[in-house]
Motif scaffolding. Structure first.
Motif, short mmCIF file in Angstrom:
data_model
loop_
_atom_site.label_atom_id
_atom_site.label_comp_id
_atom_site.label_asym_id
_atom_site.label_seq_id
_atom_site.Cartn_x
_atom_site.Cartn_y
_atom_site.Cartn_z
N PHE A 82 -68.05 22.21 -8.45
CA PHE A 82 -69.50 21.99 -8.53
C PHE A 82 -70.06 22.41 -9.88
N LYS A 83 -69.42 23.38 -10.54
CA LYS A 83 -69.87 23.83 -11.85
C LYS A 83 -69.61 22.76 -12.91
N LEU A 84 -68.46 22.08 -12.81
CA LEU A 84 -68.01 21.21 -13.89
C LEU A 84 -68.22 19.72 -13.62
N ALA A 85 -68.20 19.31 -12.35
CA ALA A 85 -68.23 17.88 -12.03
C ALA A 85 -69.52 17.52 -11.30
N PRO A 86 -69.96 16.27 -11.42
CA PRO A 86 -71.13 15.83 -10.64
C PRO A 86 -70.90 16.04 -9.15
N ALA A 87 -71.97 16.34 -8.44
CA ALA A 87 -71.85 16.72 -7.04
C ALA A 87 -71.20 15.64 -6.19
N GLY A 88 -71.53 14.37 -6.45
CA GLY A 88 -70.98 13.28 -5.66
C GLY A 88 -69.48 13.16 -5.80
N ILE A 89 -68.98 13.25 -7.04
CA ILE A 89 -67.54 13.17 -7.27
C ILE A 89 -66.83 14.38 -6.68
N ALA A 90 -67.38 15.57 -6.90
CA ALA A 90 -66.77 16.79 -6.36
C ALA A 90 -66.67 16.73 -4.84
N GLN A 91 -67.76 16.34 -4.18
CA GLN A 91 -67.76 16.31 -2.71
C GLN A 91 -66.81 15.24 -2.18
N THR A 92 -66.68 14.14 -2.90
CA THR A 92 -65.74 13.09 -2.49
C THR A 92 -64.31 13.60 -2.51
N LEU A 93 -63.92 14.26 -3.59
CA LEU A 93 -62.55 14.75 -3.72
C LEU A 93 -62.30 15.93 -2.77
N LEU A 94 -63.34 16.70 -2.48
CA LEU A 94 -63.19 17.78 -1.51
C LEU A 94 -62.93 17.23 -0.11
N ALA A 95 -63.32 15.97 0.12
CA ALA A 95 -63.15 15.36 1.44
C ALA A 95 -61.75 14.80 1.66
N THR A 96 -60.85 15.00 0.70
CA THR A 96 -59.51 14.41 0.82
C THR A 96 -58.53 15.32 1.57
N SER A 97 -58.99 16.41 2.15
CA SER A 97 -58.09 17.31 2.87
C SER A 97 -57.20 16.60 3.89
N PRO A 98 -57.76 15.64 4.69
CA PRO A 98 -56.89 14.97 5.67
C PRO A 98 -55.67 14.30 5.05
N LEU A 99 -55.78 13.88 3.78
CA LEU A 99 -54.64 13.23 3.14
C LEU A 99 -53.52 14.23 2.88
N PHE A 100 -53.88 15.48 2.55
CA PHE A 100 -52.86 16.50 2.31
C PHE A 100 -52.21 16.98 3.60
N VAL A 101 -52.89 16.74 4.72
CA VAL A 101 -52.30 17.14 5.99
C VAL A 101 -51.08 16.28 6.33
N LEU A 102 -51.06 15.03 5.86
CA LEU A 102 -49.97 14.12 6.20
C LEU A 102 -48.61 14.59 5.68
N PRO A 103 -48.48 15.01 4.39
CA PRO A 103 -47.19 15.55 3.96
C PRO A 103 -46.77 16.78 4.76
N LEU A 104 -47.76 17.62 5.13
CA LEU A 104 -47.43 18.79 5.95
C LEU A 104 -46.89 18.36 7.30
N ALA A 105 -47.49 17.32 7.88
CA ALA A 105 -47.01 16.80 9.17
C ALA A 105 -45.61 16.23 9.03
N ALA A 106 -45.33 15.57 7.91
CA ALA A 106 -43.99 15.02 7.69
C ALA A 106 -42.95 16.14 7.58
N LEU A 107 -43.32 17.23 6.91
CA LEU A 107 -42.40 18.37 6.81
C LEU A 107 -42.11 18.98 8.17
N LEU A 108 -43.06 18.87 9.10
CA LEU A 108 -42.88 19.39 10.45
C LEU A 108 -42.23 18.36 11.37
N LYS A 109 -41.69 17.28 10.76
CA LYS A 109 -40.96 16.23 11.50
C LYS A 109 -41.86 15.40 12.41
#
Length: 308
Positions: A254-281
Protein backbone atom coordinates in the motif's frame (compact mmCIF):
# COMPACT_ATOMS: atom_id res chain seq x y z
CA UNK A 1 -1.77 10.11 -9.42
CA UNK A 2 -0.90 7.57 -12.13
CA UNK A 3 1.73 4.84 -12.39
CA UNK A 4 4.02 6.91 -14.56
CA UNK A 5 4.51 9.31 -11.66
CA UNK A 6 5.49 6.49 -9.33
CA UNK A 7 8.47 5.31 -11.36
CA UNK A 8 9.54 1.71 -10.76
CA UNK A 9 8.91 1.52 -7.02
CA UNK A 10 5.27 0.47 -7.50
CA UNK A 11 6.57 -2.85 -8.89
CA UNK A 12 8.31 -3.52 -5.56
CA UNK A 13 4.95 -2.87 -3.92
CA UNK A 14 3.33 -5.34 -6.30
CA UNK A 15 5.93 -7.99 -5.37
CA UNK A 16 5.25 -7.29 -1.69
CA UNK A 17 1.52 -7.87 -2.33
CA UNK A 18 2.26 -11.25 -3.93
CA UNK A 19 4.50 -12.12 -0.97
CA UNK A 20 1.65 -11.24 1.41
CA UNK A 21 -0.74 -13.42 -0.58
CA UNK A 22 1.69 -16.34 -0.27
CA UNK A 23 2.05 -15.79 3.48
CA UNK A 24 -1.73 -15.70 3.89
CA UNK A 25 -2.10 -18.92 1.90
CA UNK A 26 0.39 -20.69 4.19
CA UNK A 27 -1.29 -19.27 7.29
CA UNK A 28 -4.73 -20.28 6.01
CA UNK A 29 -3.61 -23.89 5.74
CA UNK A 30 -2.58 -23.78 9.41
CA UNK A 31 -5.70 -21.94 10.57
CA UNK A 32 -7.78 -24.58 8.81
CA UNK A 33 -6.43 -27.04 11.38
CA UNK A 34 -6.35 -24.95 14.57
CA UNK A 35 -9.48 -22.92 13.77
CA UNK A 36 -11.67 -25.84 14.78
CA UNK A 37 -10.36 -25.59 18.34
CA UNK A 38 -10.94 -21.86 18.87
CA UNK A 39 -13.90 -19.53 18.33
CA UNK A 40 -13.07 -17.03 15.53
CA UNK A 41 -12.83 -13.93 17.73
CA UNK A 42 -10.58 -15.65 20.27
CA UNK A 43 -8.33 -16.93 17.50
CA UNK A 44 -8.15 -13.39 16.07
CA UNK A 45 -7.26 -12.08 19.52
CA UNK A 46 -4.47 -14.61 20.12
CA UNK A 47 -2.85 -14.29 16.69
CA UNK A 48 -3.06 -10.50 16.86
CA UNK A 49 -1.40 -10.44 20.29
CA UNK A 50 1.45 -12.65 19.06
CA UNK A 51 1.98 -10.47 15.98
CA UNK A 52 2.00 -7.26 18.04
CA UNK A 53 4.67 -8.75 20.32
CA UNK A 54 6.78 -9.71 17.27
CA UNK A 55 6.38 -6.26 15.73
CA UNK A 56 7.34 -4.53 18.97
CA UNK A 57 10.46 -6.69 19.23
CA UNK A 58 11.35 -5.95 15.60
CA UNK A 59 11.00 -2.21 16.16
CA UNK A 60 13.19 -2.37 19.27
CA UNK A 61 15.89 -4.37 17.48
CA UNK A 62 15.82 -2.26 14.32
CA UNK A 63 15.73 1.06 16.18
CA UNK A 64 13.05 2.27 13.78
CA UNK A 65 11.77 5.28 15.70
CA UNK A 66 8.36 6.64 14.84
CA UNK A 67 8.76 9.94 12.95
CA UNK A 68 6.97 13.06 14.16
CA UNK A 69 3.43 12.65 12.94
CA UNK A 70 0.27 14.65 12.77
CA UNK A 71 -2.67 13.02 14.44
CA UNK A 72 -4.49 12.36 11.17
CA UNK A 73 -2.27 9.57 9.66
CA UNK A 74 -2.10 7.71 12.98
CA UNK A 75 -5.86 8.01 13.43
CA UNK A 76 -6.45 6.80 9.86
CA UNK A 77 -4.34 3.68 10.46
CA UNK A 78 -6.06 2.89 13.76
CA UNK A 79 -9.46 3.29 12.09
CA UNK A 80 -8.24 1.24 9.11
CA UNK A 81 -7.24 -1.60 11.44
CA UNK A 82 -10.52 -1.41 13.35
CA UNK A 83 -12.52 -1.58 10.12
CA UNK A 84 -10.37 -3.95 8.04
CA UNK A 85 -8.96 -6.30 10.68
CA UNK A 86 -11.47 -6.00 13.50
CA UNK A 87 -14.80 -5.84 11.66
CA UNK A 88 -13.69 -7.13 8.22
CA UNK A 89 -11.90 -10.27 9.41
CA UNK A 90 -14.71 -11.08 11.83
CA UNK A 91 -17.34 -10.65 9.09
CA UNK A 92 -15.21 -12.87 6.82
CA UNK A 93 -15.14 -15.65 9.43
CA UNK A 94 -18.91 -15.45 9.94
CA UNK A 95 -19.45 -15.55 6.15
CA UNK A 96 -17.14 -18.56 5.99
CA UNK A 97 -19.32 -20.44 8.47
CA UNK A 98 -22.49 -19.64 6.49
CA UNK A 99 -21.33 -19.91 2.87
CA UNK A 100 -18.27 -22.13 2.88
CA UNK A 101 -14.80 -21.24 1.62
CA UNK A 102 -15.49 -21.07 -2.10
CA UNK A 103 -18.48 -18.74 -2.03
CA UNK A 104 -16.90 -16.53 0.61
CA UNK A 105 -13.68 -16.14 -1.38
CA UNK A 106 -15.71 -15.47 -4.51
CA UNK A 107 -17.35 -12.50 -2.77
CA UNK A 108 -13.91 -11.28 -1.66
CA UNK A 109 -12.90 -10.82 -5.32
CA UNK A 110 -15.18 -7.77 -5.33
CA UNK A 111 -12.74 -5.98 -3.01
CA UNK A 112 -10.01 -5.06 -5.59
CA UNK A 113 -12.25 -3.21 -8.08
CA UNK A 114 -14.11 -1.55 -5.21
CA UNK A 115 -10.75 -0.48 -3.75
CA UNK A 116 -9.61 0.89 -7.11
CA UNK A 117 -12.84 2.90 -7.46
CA UNK A 118 -12.56 4.30 -3.92
CA UNK A 119 -8.89 5.19 -4.53
CA UNK A 120 -9.88 6.99 -7.72
CA UNK A 121 -12.62 8.92 -5.91
CA UNK A 122 -10.69 9.89 -2.78
CA UNK A 123 -7.00 9.72 -3.76
CA UNK A 124 -7.15 10.61 -7.45
CA UNK A 125 -5.30 7.41 -8.42
CA UNK A 126 -5.76 6.51 -12.07
CA UNK A 127 -4.69 3.29 -13.80
CA UNK A 128 -3.91 2.77 -17.50
CA UNK A 129 -6.19 0.56 -19.60
CA UNK A 130 -3.68 -2.30 -19.58
CA UNK A 131 -3.61 -2.31 -15.78
CA UNK A 132 -7.41 -2.49 -15.66
CA UNK A 133 -7.30 -5.40 -18.11
CA UNK A 134 -4.76 -7.10 -15.85
CA UNK A 135 -7.03 -6.60 -12.84
CA UNK A 136 -9.96 -8.13 -14.74
CA UNK A 137 -7.87 -11.16 -15.79
CA UNK A 138 -6.56 -11.74 -12.26
CA UNK A 139 -10.08 -11.59 -10.83
CA UNK A 140 -11.43 -13.86 -13.57
CA UNK A 141 -8.68 -16.39 -12.90
CA UNK A 142 -9.17 -16.33 -9.14
CA UNK A 143 -12.96 -16.44 -9.52
CA UNK A 144 -12.71 -19.36 -11.96
CA UNK A 145 -10.65 -21.34 -9.46
CA UNK A 146 -12.76 -20.71 -6.38
CA UNK A 147 -16.14 -20.98 -8.16
CA UNK A 148 -15.49 -24.65 -8.98
CA UNK A 149 -18.10 -26.79 -7.27
CA UNK A 150 -16.79 -28.72 -4.28
CA UNK A 151 -18.55 -30.40 -1.31
CA UNK A 152 -18.40 -27.20 0.76
CA UNK A 153 -20.25 -25.31 -2.00
CA UNK A 154 -23.58 -26.75 -0.89
CA UNK A 155 -24.95 -25.02 2.20
CA UNK A 156 -28.29 -24.71 3.92
CA UNK A 157 -30.27 -22.14 1.93
CA UNK A 158 -31.45 -20.57 5.19
CA UNK A 159 -27.87 -19.45 5.82
CA UNK A 160 -27.39 -17.99 2.34
CA UNK A 161 -28.82 -14.53 3.01
CA UNK A 162 -26.90 -14.14 6.28
CA UNK A 163 -23.71 -15.32 4.63
CA UNK A 164 -24.10 -12.89 1.73
CA UNK A 165 -24.63 -9.99 4.13
CA UNK A 166 -21.53 -10.92 6.15
CA UNK A 167 -19.53 -11.42 2.93
CA UNK A 168 -20.51 -8.03 1.48
CA UNK A 169 -19.68 -6.37 4.81
CA UNK A 170 -16.26 -8.06 4.82
CA UNK A 171 -15.56 -6.92 1.24
CA UNK A 172 -16.58 -3.34 1.98
CA UNK A 173 -14.42 -3.27 5.13
CA UNK A 174 -11.42 -4.61 3.18
CA UNK A 175 -11.76 -1.91 0.54
CA UNK A 176 -12.22 0.90 3.09
CA UNK A 177 -9.32 -0.37 5.19
CA UNK A 178 -7.06 -0.52 2.14
CA UNK A 179 -7.85 3.04 1.01
CA UNK A 180 -7.44 4.42 4.53
CA UNK A 181 -4.05 2.69 4.85
CA UNK A 182 -2.92 3.95 1.47
CA UNK A 183 -4.03 7.49 2.37
CA UNK A 184 -2.11 7.47 5.66
CA UNK A 185 1.04 6.00 4.12
CA UNK A 186 1.31 8.35 1.13
CA UNK A 187 0.58 11.42 3.26
CA UNK A 188 3.15 10.69 5.98
CA UNK A 189 6.66 9.37 6.62
CA UNK A 190 5.39 6.37 8.57
CA UNK A 191 7.15 3.16 7.59
CA UNK A 192 5.17 0.01 6.74
CA UNK A 193 6.42 -1.56 9.98
CA UNK A 194 4.88 1.19 12.09
CA UNK A 195 1.68 1.26 10.03
CA UNK A 196 1.37 -2.51 10.52
CA UNK A 197 1.62 -2.12 14.29
CA UNK A 198 -0.90 0.73 14.33
CA UNK A 199 -3.38 -1.22 12.18
CA UNK A 200 -3.05 -4.27 14.42
CA UNK A 201 -3.60 -2.16 17.53
CA UNK A 202 -6.76 -0.74 15.96
CA UNK A 203 -7.89 -4.22 14.97
CA UNK A 204 -7.20 -5.65 18.42
CA UNK A 205 -9.18 -2.85 20.04
CA UNK A 206 -12.16 -3.61 17.80
CA UNK A 207 -11.89 -7.37 18.46
CA UNK A 208 -11.93 -6.79 22.23
CA UNK A 209 -14.98 -4.55 21.79
CA UNK A 210 -16.72 -7.22 19.69
CA UNK A 211 -15.92 -9.87 22.28
CA UNK A 212 -17.56 -7.69 24.90
CA UNK A 213 -20.66 -6.98 22.77
CA UNK A 214 -21.30 -10.17 20.80
CA UNK A 215 -22.58 -13.40 22.24
CA UNK A 216 -21.31 -15.41 19.29
CA UNK A 217 -17.62 -16.20 19.57
CA UNK A 218 -17.40 -15.62 23.32
CA UNK A 219 -16.94 -19.28 24.27
CA UNK A 220 -13.62 -19.33 26.08
CA UNK A 221 -11.01 -21.93 25.09
CA UNK A 222 -10.73 -24.73 27.63
CA UNK A 223 -7.72 -25.10 29.88
CA UNK A 224 -6.72 -28.28 28.05
CA UNK A 225 -6.52 -26.41 24.76
CA UNK A 226 -4.64 -23.49 26.30
CA UNK A 227 -2.04 -25.86 27.76
CA UNK A 228 -1.25 -27.52 24.42
CA UNK A 229 2.31 -26.56 23.28
CA UNK A 230 1.68 -28.07 19.84
CA UNK A 231 -1.43 -25.95 19.34
CA UNK A 232 0.28 -22.77 20.50
CA UNK A 233 3.21 -23.55 18.20
CA UNK A 234 0.84 -23.79 15.24
CA UNK A 235 -0.90 -20.52 16.18
CA UNK A 236 2.46 -18.78 16.62
CA UNK A 237 3.66 -19.99 13.20
CA UNK A 238 0.42 -18.88 11.53
CA UNK A 239 0.61 -15.50 13.29
CA UNK A 240 4.23 -15.09 12.16
CA UNK A 241 3.35 -15.83 8.53
CA UNK A 242 -0.15 -14.45 8.12
CA UNK A 243 -0.33 -11.55 10.58
CA UNK A 244 3.24 -10.38 11.20
CA UNK A 245 4.81 -10.91 7.76
CA UNK A 246 1.54 -10.86 5.80
CA UNK A 247 0.28 -7.50 7.05
CA UNK A 248 3.80 -6.00 6.99
CA UNK A 249 4.10 -6.92 3.30
CA UNK A 250 0.53 -5.70 2.73
CA UNK A 251 1.41 -2.29 4.18
CA UNK A 252 4.59 -2.18 2.06
CA UNK A 253 2.39 -2.81 -0.98
CA UNK A 254 0.00 0.00 0.00
CA UNK A 255 2.97 2.33 0.59
CA UNK A 256 4.51 1.76 -2.85
CA UNK A 257 1.75 0.63 -5.22
CA UNK A 258 -1.65 2.07 -6.17
CA UNK A 259 -4.39 0.69 -3.96
CA UNK A 260 -6.25 -1.07 -6.78
CA UNK A 261 -3.20 -2.99 -8.00
CA UNK A 262 -2.08 -3.86 -4.46
CA UNK A 263 -5.53 -5.15 -3.46
CA UNK A 264 -5.81 -7.18 -6.67
CA UNK A 265 -2.51 -8.98 -6.07
CA UNK A 266 -3.36 -9.47 -2.40
CA UNK A 267 -6.45 -11.36 -3.59
CA UNK A 268 -4.35 -14.07 -5.26
CA UNK A 269 -4.00 -16.17 -2.09
CA UNK A 270 -6.31 -18.91 -3.45
CA UNK A 271 -3.85 -19.46 -6.30
CA UNK A 272 -1.02 -20.20 -3.86
CA UNK A 273 -3.22 -22.71 -2.06
CA UNK A 274 -3.23 -24.96 -5.13
CA UNK A 275 0.50 -25.87 -5.05
CA UNK A 276 0.11 -26.55 -1.32
CA UNK A 277 -2.81 -28.86 -2.08
CA UNK A 278 -0.72 -30.64 -4.73
CA UNK A 279 2.07 -31.20 -2.19
CA UNK A 280 -0.52 -32.79 0.11
CA UNK A 281 -1.44 -35.20 -2.73
CA UNK A 282 -4.82 -33.57 -3.36
CA UNK A 283 -6.16 -33.74 -6.90
CA UNK A 284 -5.96 -30.49 -8.88
CA UNK A 285 -8.54 -30.14 -11.67
CA UNK A 286 -7.75 -28.86 -15.18
CA UNK A 287 -10.19 -26.02 -14.46
CA UNK A 288 -8.06 -24.88 -11.53
CA UNK A 289 -4.89 -25.00 -13.65
CA UNK A 290 -6.61 -22.90 -16.34
CA UNK A 291 -7.72 -20.37 -13.72
CA UNK A 292 -4.15 -20.02 -12.46
CA UNK A 293 -2.92 -19.50 -16.04
CA UNK A 294 -5.50 -16.73 -16.66
CA UNK A 295 -4.55 -15.02 -13.38
CA UNK A 296 -0.84 -15.23 -14.24
CA UNK A 297 -1.55 -13.51 -17.56
CA UNK A 298 -3.26 -10.74 -15.64
CA UNK A 299 -0.35 -10.41 -13.24
CA UNK A 300 1.99 -10.18 -16.21
CA UNK A 301 -0.09 -7.35 -17.65
CA UNK A 302 -0.03 -5.52 -14.31
CA UNK A 303 3.77 -5.65 -14.22
CA UNK A 304 4.30 -4.81 -17.90
CA UNK A 305 1.61 -2.18 -18.24
CA UNK A 306 2.53 0.00 -15.34
CA UNK A 307 3.84 3.04 -17.17
CA UNK A 308 1.91 4.75 -19.88
Amino acid sequence: MDLALLGGEWQLGALAALGAALCWALATAIYGQVGQRFAPLWLNLFKGGIAIALLTLTLLVSGDAIPPQALRPVALLLISGGIGIGVGDTAFLFALSKLGARRTLLLETLAPPLTACLAWLFLGETLPLRAWLGIVLVLLGVGWVIAERTPDWVRDSAHLKQGLLWGVLSTLCQALGAVLSRTALVQSDLTPLWSTLLRLLGGMGMIILLLALLKTGQTRPTGQILRSPKLWGAIALAALLGTYLGIWLQQTAFKLAPAGIAQTLLATSPLFVLPLAALLKEQISPRAVLGVFIALLGIGLLFSGGTT
